[in-house]
Design a protein around this motif. Structure first.
Motif, PDB file in Angstrom:
ATOM      1  N   GLY A  76      59.682  48.799   0.304  1.00  0.00           N
ATOM      2  CA  GLY A  76      58.758  48.171  -0.414  1.00  0.00           C
ATOM      3  C   GLY A  76      58.585  46.687  -0.145  1.00  0.00           C
ATOM      4  O   GLY A  76      58.236  45.853  -0.767  1.00  0.00           O
TER       5      GLY A  76
ATOM      6  N   HIS B 294      56.611  44.157   1.158  1.00  0.00           N
ATOM      7  CA  HIS B 294      55.063  43.845   1.167  1.00  0.00           C
ATOM      8  C   HIS B 294      55.072  42.629   2.175  1.00  0.00           C
ATOM      9  O   HIS B 294      54.133  42.530   3.038  1.00  0.00           O
ATOM     10  CB  HIS B 294      54.689  43.665   0.183  1.00  0.00           C
ATOM     11  N   GLN B 295      56.005  41.907   2.159  1.00  0.00           N
ATOM     12  CA  GLN B 295      55.656  40.516   3.024  1.00  0.00           C
ATOM     13  C   GLN B 295      55.789  41.073   4.577  1.00  0.00           C
ATOM     14  O   GLN B 295      55.047  40.310   5.252  1.00  0.00           O
ATOM     15  CB  GLN B 295      56.737  39.563   2.780  1.00  0.00           C
TER      16      GLN B 295
ATOM     17  N   SER C 118      52.667  42.672   5.443  1.00  0.00           N
ATOM     18  CA  SER C 118      51.576  41.626   5.436  1.00  0.00           C
ATOM     19  C   SER C 118      51.422  40.950   6.807  1.00  0.00           C
ATOM     20  O   SER C 118      50.410  40.278   6.958  1.00  0.00           O
ATOM     21  CB  SER C 118      51.408  40.789   4.227  1.00  0.00           C
TER      22      SER C 118
ATOM     23  N   LYS D  63      48.260  41.724   0.794  1.00  0.00           N
ATOM     24  CA  LYS D  63      49.358  42.052  -0.226  1.00  0.00           C
ATOM     25  C   LYS D  63      48.982  43.514  -0.781  1.00  0.00           C
ATOM     26  O   LYS D  63      49.796  44.195  -1.021  1.00  0.00           O
ATOM     27  CB  LYS D  63      49.405  40.938  -1.232  1.00  0.00           C
ATOM     28  N   LYS D  64      47.607  43.550  -1.392  1.00  0.00           N
ATOM     29  CA  LYS D  64      47.216  44.686  -1.938  1.00  0.00           C
ATOM     30  C   LYS D  64      47.269  46.112  -0.927  1.00  0.00           C
ATOM     31  O   LYS D  64      47.771  46.939  -1.483  1.00  0.00           O
ATOM     32  CB  LYS D  64      45.821  44.610  -2.530  1.00  0.00           C
TER      33      LYS D  64
ATOM     34  N   ALA E  55      49.402  46.233   1.658  1.00  0.00           N
ATOM     35  CA  ALA E  55      50.803  46.724   1.873  1.00  0.00           C
ATOM     36  C   ALA E  55      51.371  47.271   0.825  1.00  0.00           C
ATOM     37  O   ALA E  55      51.958  48.138   0.717  1.00  0.00           O
ATOM     38  CB  ALA E  55      51.519  45.185   2.158  1.00  0.00           C
ATOM     39  N   GLU E  56      51.023  46.796  -0.718  1.00  0.00           N
ATOM     40  CA  GLU E  56      51.629  47.449  -1.688  1.00  0.00           C
ATOM     41  C   GLU E  56      51.256  49.048  -1.773  1.00  0.00           C
ATOM     42  O   GLU E  56      51.709  49.775  -2.162  1.00  0.00           O
ATOM     43  CB  GLU E  56      51.198  46.819  -2.945  1.00  0.00           C
TER      44      GLU E  56
ATOM     45  N   SER F  12      52.808  51.259   0.846  1.00  0.00           N
ATOM     46  CA  SER F  12      54.208  51.354   0.345  1.00  0.00           C
ATOM     47  C   SER F  12      54.256  52.121  -0.687  1.00  0.00           C
ATOM     48  O   SER F  12      55.187  53.371  -1.037  1.00  0.00           O
ATOM     49  CB  SER F  12      54.904  50.000  -0.079  1.00  0.00           C
TER      50      SER F  12
ATOM     51  N   GLU G 146      63.769  41.081   0.679  1.00  0.00           N
ATOM     52  CA  GLU G 146      62.585  40.342   1.211  1.00  0.00           C
ATOM     53  C   GLU G 146      62.928  38.844   1.180  1.00  0.00           C
ATOM     54  O   GLU G 146      62.240  38.161   2.266  1.00  0.00           O
ATOM     55  CB  GLU G 146      61.472  40.639   0.309  1.00  0.00           C
TER      56      GLU G 146
END
Length: 166
Positions: free
Chosen positions: A110, A112-113, A116, A123-124, A126-127, A130, A160
């Motif tokens: 998870g 996300h960084q 991205s 960000k959305k 990537a979320e 995942s 992260e």
């Protein structure tokens, strides 16, 4: 339908930036195969025999072949494009930006960084990638014997933070 193509590398064109297309001659037929920039850099010279694992995409107006260095990379691409909002070009971008193991690690943990960092992935997105693929890819990596350490909860956030700091 096709698993791989094996033939002579005729050439590589860069019609669109970051979208190399190689021409592969197999038994007298030239196939155009879109590959990642990473694979394009690793290709031998022209008139050398190569093997490219492929995914066939049928569109209303044309047929597209996407090429990969390994079968697991192709299989990960197929998993990626099943996520909502992820098309073939975004899947190729993800595989171009991150190595196979790094991409799997980012999705399963998870992170996300890291996801991205890919152009076109916010960000959305990537979320969503995942969230939708974490369970599936966790099982898939075990079947494919790919090592990825899953982190969750607070540990994932610390990981992260450390990665981004470094």
């Amino acid at each position: 339908m096709f698993s791989y193509l094996k033939g002579l590398l005729v050439g590589v064109q860069m019609a669109v930036p970051q979208r190399p297309v190689l021409t592969l001659e197999v038994n007298g037929v030239g196939y155009e195969v879109q590959v990642t920039p990473r694979l394009a850099r690793e290709l031998p010279g022209t008139q050398e025999e190569i093997q490219v694992f492929v995914d066939l995409q049928l569109r209303d107006d044309r047929v597209l072949l996407f090429g990969f260095a390994t079968a697991p990379e192709r299989d990960l691409f197929r998993q990626l494009i099943r996520a909502s909002g992820v098309g073939a070009q975004l899947g190729m971008a993800l595989l171009s930006t991150l190595a196979l193991e790094d991409l799997l690690q980012a999705i399963v943990s998870g992170n996300h960084q890291i996801l991205s960092q890919t152009p076109g992935v916010g960000k959305k997105t990537a979320e969503r990638i995942s969230l939708e693929l974490r369970e599936t890819l966790s099982q898939w990596r075990e079947q494919a014997n790919l090592e990825v350490v899953a982190t969750a909860g607070l540990g994932g956030n610390i990981l992260e933070d450390v990665e981004m700091t470094l």
